[in-house]
Motif scaffolding. Structure first.
Motif, short mmCIF file in Angstrom:
data_model
loop_
_atom_site.label_atom_id
_atom_site.label_comp_id
_atom_site.label_asym_id
_atom_site.label_seq_id
_atom_site.Cartn_x
_atom_site.Cartn_y
_atom_site.Cartn_z
N ASP A 25 1.15 7.02 -3.52
CA ASP A 25 1.69 5.73 -3.63
C ASP A 25 0.61 4.83 -3.37
N LEU A 26 0.09 4.33 -4.19
CA LEU A 26 -1.06 3.39 -4.21
C LEU A 26 -0.59 1.89 -4.77
N THR A 27 0.77 1.42 -4.79
CA THR A 27 1.03 0.32 -5.25
C THR A 27 0.73 -0.84 -4.25
N ALA A 28 0.92 -0.53 -2.91
CA ALA A 28 0.80 -1.50 -2.04
C ALA A 28 0.59 -0.84 -0.58
N CYS A 29 0.04 -1.65 0.58
CA CYS A 29 0.09 -1.01 1.80
C CYS A 29 1.46 -0.61 2.47
N ALA A 30 1.44 0.78 2.67
CA ALA A 30 2.42 1.29 3.15
C ALA A 30 2.87 0.55 4.52
N GLY A 31 2.22 -0.13 5.29
CA GLY A 31 2.62 -0.54 6.47
C GLY A 31 3.05 -1.83 6.47
N CYS A 32 2.50 -2.70 5.74
CA CYS A 32 3.03 -4.37 5.65
C CYS A 32 3.39 -4.61 4.10
N GLY A 33 3.21 -3.94 3.09
CA GLY A 33 3.52 -4.27 1.78
C GLY A 33 2.54 -5.19 1.27
N CYS A 34 1.18 -5.57 1.67
CA CYS A 34 0.52 -6.54 1.34
C CYS A 34 -0.65 -5.66 0.03
N GLU A 35 -1.41 -6.43 -0.76
CA GLU A 35 -2.39 -5.71 -1.54
C GLU A 35 -3.44 -5.51 -0.84
N PRO A 36 -3.96 -4.27 -0.77
CA PRO A 36 -5.04 -3.68 0.05
C PRO A 36 -6.26 -4.33 -0.74
N GLU A 37 -7.16 -5.07 0.37
CA GLU A 37 -8.44 -5.23 -0.25
C GLU A 37 -9.52 -5.18 0.79
N GLY A 38 -10.88 -4.96 0.30
CA GLY A 38 -11.99 -5.00 1.22
C GLY A 38 -11.82 -3.55 1.72
#
Length: 242
Positions: A149-162
């Motif tokens: 599951d690479l859609t968004a952070c599984a912890g907070c739902g944000c778009e992972p960056e950096g």
């Protein structure tokens, strides 16, 4: 029951003086293990078509307790793979993956397409070994129900960056704040997304710097081994060459 299908020879085991037990990856019937009687004989019309890495058209029928190949015509033999021990061992690993993950007696067209494409690119040297290994491993995991599951952070739902983290156990991605798993950079993350999201004809259409390719290969391999719980002797031999 008779099957007429295109297939790739994944494995060959000699039986008796002149027969072979051939493991095939077929487009319509998945993994099929069938006997090829007298195929070891040089004058057999099936001799060449029932060798490892041979892709061709096969006619197979089911006897009372086994499948029998009664005709086989080679279309591609991938001779170039046998000229380089690294390519040969990696090709054997791809075949071992297909034998383990592709279904039996069910359609497996996508598995076959990926295996053939990866063998072709490996033989011609158009893409690096690390690249092909990672792409093949990850796409096979997608087909087998282990899609990360690479859609968004599984912890907070944000778009992972950096600073990004990929968890090998749950197959999820996490941001820096929720960090949980293997640290990967944005380039490797984008590569994983590309392979998972794109159709086969487009999944090879990207490139990575050498260091990122290496990390991409490491993460995909570790994800596959953990999720499947399997050991692959062909992979272990391939890695022993370095």
């Amino acid at each position: 029951m008779r099957m007429n299908t295109d297939a790739l020879v994944l494995k060959v085991t000699d039986t008796g003086e002149s027969d072979r037990l051939v493991t095939l990856l077929t487009s319509e019937y998945g993994v099929v293990r069938a006997f090829a009687n007298r195929a070891k004989k040089i004058n057999s019309r099936m001799h060449g078509a029932t060798q490892s890495f041979c892709y061709g058209d096969f006619s197979i029928y089911k006897s009372r307790d086994s499948y029998i190949i009664d005709d086989a015509v080679a279309k591609e033999v991938f001779f170039g793979l046998r000229e380089d021990i690294e390519k040969l061992s990696l090709a054997q690993y791809f075949c071992a993956l297909a034998m383990e993950l592709a279904p039996e007696i069910e359609p497996a067209r996508d598995y076959l397409r990926v295996t053939l494409n990866s063998l072709h690119l490996l033989e011609t040297g158009r893409r690096s070994n690390n690249f092909l290994k990672a792409v093949t491993e990850l796409k096979f995991m997608v087909f087998s129900g282990f899609m990360p599951d690479l859609t968004a952070c599984a912890g907070c739902g944000c778009e992972p960056e950096g600073e990004i983290y990929f968890n090998l156990s749950d197959g999820c991605v996490y941001c820096k704040k929720c960090g949980n798993g293997e640290k990967i950079n944005a380039t490797v993350f984008a590569a994983m997304r590309h392979v998972c999201a794109n159709p086969i004809e487009r999944m090879y259409s990207f490139s990575l710097p050498a260091e990122d390719e290496k990390r991409f290969a490491e993460v995909c391999e570790r994800f596959l081994l953990l999720q499947t719980g399997k050991r692959f002797k062909a992979l272990e031999f391939y890695k022993s060459l370095f």
